[in-house]
Scaffold this motif. Structure first.
Motif, PDB file in Angstrom:
ATOM      1  N   ALA A   1      15.383  52.413   4.694  1.00  0.00           N
ATOM      2  CA  ALA A   1      16.577  53.265   4.697  1.00  0.00           C
ATOM      3  C   ALA A   1      17.615  52.735   3.722  1.00  0.00           C
ATOM      4  O   ALA A   1      18.247  53.503   2.981  1.00  0.00           O
ATOM      5  N   LEU A   2      17.795  51.428   3.698  1.00  0.00           N
ATOM      6  CA  LEU A   2      18.771  50.804   2.808  1.00  0.00           C
ATOM      7  C   LEU A   2      18.411  51.025   1.340  1.00  0.00           C
ATOM      8  O   LEU A   2      19.300  51.223   0.495  1.00  0.00           O
ATOM      9  N   ALA A   3      17.125  51.013   1.014  1.00  0.00           N
ATOM     10  CA  ALA A   3      16.682  51.160  -0.377  1.00  0.00           C
ATOM     11  C   ALA A   3      17.068  52.514  -0.958  1.00  0.00           C
ATOM     12  O   ALA A   3      17.187  52.656  -2.178  1.00  0.00           O
ATOM     13  N   CYS A   4      17.288  53.516  -0.103  1.00  0.00           N
ATOM     14  CA  CYS A   4      17.634  54.852  -0.599  1.00  0.00           C
ATOM     15  C   CYS A   4      18.962  54.842  -1.341  1.00  0.00           C
ATOM     16  O   CYS A   4      19.097  55.487  -2.384  1.00  0.00           O
ATOM     17  N   ASP A   5      19.960  54.125  -0.791  1.00  0.00           N
ATOM     18  CA  ASP A   5      21.287  54.120  -1.408  1.00  0.00           C
ATOM     19  C   ASP A   5      22.095  52.930  -0.896  1.00  0.00           C
ATOM     20  O   ASP A   5      23.028  53.081  -0.103  1.00  0.00           O
ATOM     21  N   PRO A   6      21.761  51.713  -1.339  1.00  0.00           N
ATOM     22  CA  PRO A   6      22.474  50.523  -0.835  1.00  0.00           C
ATOM     23  C   PRO A   6      23.952  50.492  -1.191  1.00  0.00           C
ATOM     24  O   PRO A   6      24.753  49.886  -0.475  1.00  0.00           O
ATOM     25  N   THR A   7      24.336  51.150  -2.280  1.00  0.00           N
ATOM     26  CA  THR A   7      25.747  51.193  -2.655  1.00  0.00           C
ATOM     27  C   THR A   7      26.564  51.917  -1.600  1.00  0.00           C
ATOM     28  O   THR A   7      27.608  51.432  -1.141  1.00  0.00           O
TER      29      THR A   7
ATOM     30  N   THR B   1      22.077  66.117  -7.486  1.00  0.00           N
ATOM     31  CA  THR B   1      22.636  64.871  -6.956  1.00  0.00           C
ATOM     32  C   THR B   1      21.556  64.041  -6.258  1.00  0.00           C
ATOM     33  O   THR B   1      21.453  62.820  -6.461  1.00  0.00           O
ATOM     34  N   ALA B   2      20.744  64.686  -5.437  1.00  0.00           N
ATOM     35  CA  ALA B   2      19.690  63.969  -4.717  1.00  0.00           C
ATOM     36  C   ALA B   2      18.669  63.382  -5.687  1.00  0.00           C
ATOM     37  O   ALA B   2      18.201  62.252  -5.503  1.00  0.00           O
ATOM     38  N   ALA B   3      18.329  64.144  -6.724  1.00  0.00           N
ATOM     39  CA  ALA B   3      17.368  63.649  -7.713  1.00  0.00           C
ATOM     40  C   ALA B   3      17.946  62.442  -8.463  1.00  0.00           C
ATOM     41  O   ALA B   3      17.234  61.470  -8.748  1.00  0.00           O
ATOM     42  N   ARG B   4      19.236  62.518  -8.777  1.00  0.00           N
ATOM     43  CA  ARG B   4      19.880  61.384  -9.460  1.00  0.00           C
ATOM     44  C   ARG B   4      19.866  60.141  -8.577  1.00  0.00           C
ATOM     45  O   ARG B   4      19.604  59.021  -9.043  1.00  0.00           O
ATOM     46  N   LYS B   5      20.137  60.322  -7.287  1.00  0.00           N
ATOM     47  CA  LYS B   5      20.096  59.196  -6.365  1.00  0.00           C
ATOM     48  C   LYS B   5      18.704  58.566  -6.324  1.00  0.00           C
ATOM     49  O   LYS B   5      18.556  57.336  -6.272  1.00  0.00           O
ATOM     50  N   ALA B   6      17.675  59.412  -6.339  1.00  0.00           N
ATOM     51  CA  ALA B   6      16.303  58.901  -6.298  1.00  0.00           C
ATOM     52  C   ALA B   6      15.968  58.122  -7.560  1.00  0.00           C
ATOM     53  O   ALA B   6      15.282  57.094  -7.518  1.00  0.00           O
ATOM     54  N   ALA B   7      16.460  58.600  -8.706  1.00  0.00           N
ATOM     55  CA  ALA B   7      16.215  57.898  -9.969  1.00  0.00           C
ATOM     56  C   ALA B   7      16.945  56.557  -9.994  1.00  0.00           C
ATOM     57  O   ALA B   7      16.400  55.543 -10.458  1.00  0.00           O
TER      58      ALA B   7
ATOM     59  N   ARG C   1      16.962  50.480  -9.519  1.00  0.00           N
ATOM     60  CA  ARG C   1      17.332  49.248  -8.822  1.00  0.00           C
ATOM     61  C   ARG C   1      16.103  48.435  -8.421  1.00  0.00           C
ATOM     62  O   ARG C   1      16.130  47.213  -8.398  1.00  0.00           O
ATOM     63  N   LEU C   2      15.025  49.159  -8.109  1.00  0.00           N
ATOM     64  CA  LEU C   2      13.801  48.481  -7.687  1.00  0.00           C
ATOM     65  C   LEU C   2      12.912  48.083  -8.859  1.00  0.00           C
ATOM     66  O   LEU C   2      11.838  47.508  -8.661  1.00  0.00           O
ATOM     67  N   GLY C   3      13.358  48.403 -10.074  1.00  0.00           N
ATOM     68  CA  GLY C   3      12.590  48.057 -11.266  1.00  0.00           C
ATOM     69  C   GLY C   3      11.358  48.901 -11.470  1.00  0.00           C
ATOM     70  O   GLY C   3      10.384  48.459 -12.106  1.00  0.00           O
ATOM     71  N   LEU C   4      11.380  50.135 -10.963  1.00  0.00           N
ATOM     72  CA  LEU C   4      10.233  51.033 -11.092  1.00  0.00           C
ATOM     73  C   LEU C   4      10.393  51.919 -12.320  1.00  0.00           C
ATOM     74  O   LEU C   4      11.504  52.257 -12.735  1.00  0.00           O
TER      75      LEU C   4
END
Length: 532
Positions: free
Chosen positions: A303-309, A452-458, A463-466
């Motif tokens: 859950a945190l990885a989705c949007d830690p900010t 917005t959701a797509a930008r968050k996913a990118a 952040r995960l280096g993918l």
């Protein structure tokens, strides 16, 4: 205007909650105040050895009809309503042999507790107090001369006043208690009226509605420092959550804390704790990350990885008992509130190291399918509606595209739709493998939420280096239909492979064609989840 101080020479006590009764009555009696009481109260005082007159001696009528009729009599109401400096009122008392009552102590039959316990209809009816509210209202109306007490928490204040004013009660106290008394009867009647309305027809719109509550907490301020605020608990509503939770530690909850924590706990309750561990992280009443997994720590990390900010300074809700592993991980970043059904001793000790972090234990999860109401104020009125208690598990999902969703896609669709129900409209939720990977909330257009959701996913992938966005291979949930194909195409462009939405647009055919051309699998639920 009320006189500054009125003497107390006679008190009528009639209470169902006998907490502190004997000590309070004994203190009154020591001051020479004559005691009058009813039924069970009279029995308790007599057994304690206190001199007390039974109300039937005043009325010259016995209690009758299983106690339904005992205080509805001029000897009681004349004594409460007589204005002390009105010669005609005093003459009427004398002519009929009535005595003034200066202090009324009443708490009502436990209707709210009976309702909360889920008791049968007839039991609820028998716990509707009639004489109590009548006496309370009479005494409160005549607060210029009479002091009315409806809360055992005020016993000490009354004894303090009697000491300060040498056997009298000050005007400010009488006014304060009168206001409290009217509020109590209003709240009591509101609970009865709303229960009765639901028993008759849960979907009806009664001609009159009333809502009430008891003060749970005074708050420093509301959404902003210039707004006064307080938190009230609704009587008779036994829905587990913020109102029923025990605060184990941390600073006092703020208005925004309470609002956001409620949103978080309602969201995580969508996930059956018997099936999976789930965590919801909420910021400003919107989920910024939700996930399910075999353990709470894994669900939290996903859950945190989705949007830690956005999760920084957020609310964390869990659907299972907080354990030590999850607690250690959660406290690594600044968190305002953790709410869970329970917590292990080790987990509480870990959270306890963060003195300001609030930990709430609600005892259970609220039932997402339960009926109920939500209320919102408007200028000059109220908006009342039934809770959005539809679960995606109960919906008739209809595949509308040529391509059928895979079992994995269908599972993610159900997950995403559970979350979308708790995202402010317009809501778009990207999910993959039982976790949100991008959320778009509260935008004025659905395509903006999709972007917005797509930008968050990118951003999460970066952040995960993918190399690829987390939206690649995900599914998308929309809380309402796509009015045009553009929002759906934005999801496809981001890499989504499936869509779940209510359907029902005039352009459904156009949207379905666009989904087919993009190779998407799309499911209609027939149920919209607007949340404003």
């Amino acid at each position: 205007m009320p006189r500054d101080t009125t003497p107390v020479t006679r008190a009528l006590l009639s209470v169902s909650d006998k907490t502190g009764l004997i000590e309070f009555a004994r203190a009154l009696s020591k001051r020479g105040i004559a005691l009058v009481s009813t039924g069970g109260t009279h029995k308790a005082l007599t057994e304690a050895g206190l001199p007390v007159t039974e109300v039937s001696e005043l009325t010259r009528f016995p209690e009758m009809m299983d106690g339904r009729v005992k205080t509805l009599h001029p000897a009681v109401h004349g004594g409460l309503l007589a204005i002390r400096d009105n010669p005609e009122h005093q003459a009427a008392l004398a002519a009929h042999g009535l005595q003034a009552i200066d202090l009324l102590v009443v708490n009502l039959y436990p209707f709210e507790a009976t309702l909360a316990a889920g008791r049968p209809f007839d039991d609820c009816v028998e716990n509707i107090d009639v004489g109590g509210p009548a006496m309370i209202r009479a005494a409160a109306k005549n607060h210029a001369d009479v002091t009315v007490v409806v809360d055992v928490a005020d016993y000490a204040a009354i004894l303090g006043e009697l000491k300060t004013h040498d056997g009298g009660i000050g005007a400010a106290t009488r006014r304060r208690l009168a206001q409290k008394a009217f509020s109590r009867t209003a709240t009591y009647d509101a609970a009865i009226a709303n229960w009765f309305a639901g028993e008759i027809d849960a979907d009806a719109a009664p001609a009159f509605r009333a809502f009430g509550g008891s003060l749970g907490q005074s708050l420093r301020y509301g959404e902003n420092p210039h707004q006064a605020a307080a938190f009230y608990r609704s009587p008779g509503i036994a829905r587990p959550g913020v109102a029923t939770a025990r605060q184990v530690q941390g600073k006092a909850l703020s208005y925004n804390n309470l609002n956001d924590t409620d949103a978080a706990y309602e969201c995580v309750a969508e996930f059956d704790a018997a099936r999976t561990s789930a965590v919801a992280i909420i910021k400003h009443a919107n989920p910024c990350g939700v996930a399910e997994a075999s353990s709470l720590i894994e669900a939290y990390e996903r859950a945190l990885a989705c949007d830690p900010t956005s999760a920084f300074g957020g609310i964390v809700a869990l659907n299972r008992t907080l354990d030590a592993d999850a607690a250690r991980k959660i406290v690594e970043i600044f968190t305002e509130v953790i709410i869970a059904p329970d917590a292990s001793e080790e987990a509480m000790a870990i959270v306890g190291a963060k003195k300001n972090l609030r930990l709430l234990l609600a005892g259970a999860l609220p039932d997402p399918r339960a009926a109920g109401e939500t209320v919102r104020t408007l200028a000059g009125g109220l908006l009342v509606q039934g809770r959005d208690n539809h679960s995606v598990d109960d919906m008739d999902l209809r595949v509308v595209t040529r391509r059928q969703p895979t079992p994995a896609e269908l599972a993610d669709m159900r997950f995403a739709y559970r979350v979308a129900k708790h995202v402010k409209s317009n809501a778009i939720v990207y999910a993959r493998n039982g976790a949100t990977v991008g959320i778009g909330a509260g935008q004025m257009s659905r395509v903006d939420s999709s972007i917005t959701a797509a930008r968050k996913a990118a951003e999460a992938a970066e952040r995960l280096g993918l190399d690829a966005s987390l939206a690649k291979g995900s599914v998308v949930a929309s809380d309402a239909f796509f009015p045009f194909a553009d929002g759906l195409l934005a999801a496809a462009e981001a890499g989504a492979t499936g869509v779940i939405q209510p359907g029902g647009s005039m352009r459904d055919d156009e949207v379905i064609r666009a989904a087919d051309e993009a190779g998407l699998a799309m499911v209609f639920t027939g149920i919209r989840h607007f949340r404003h």
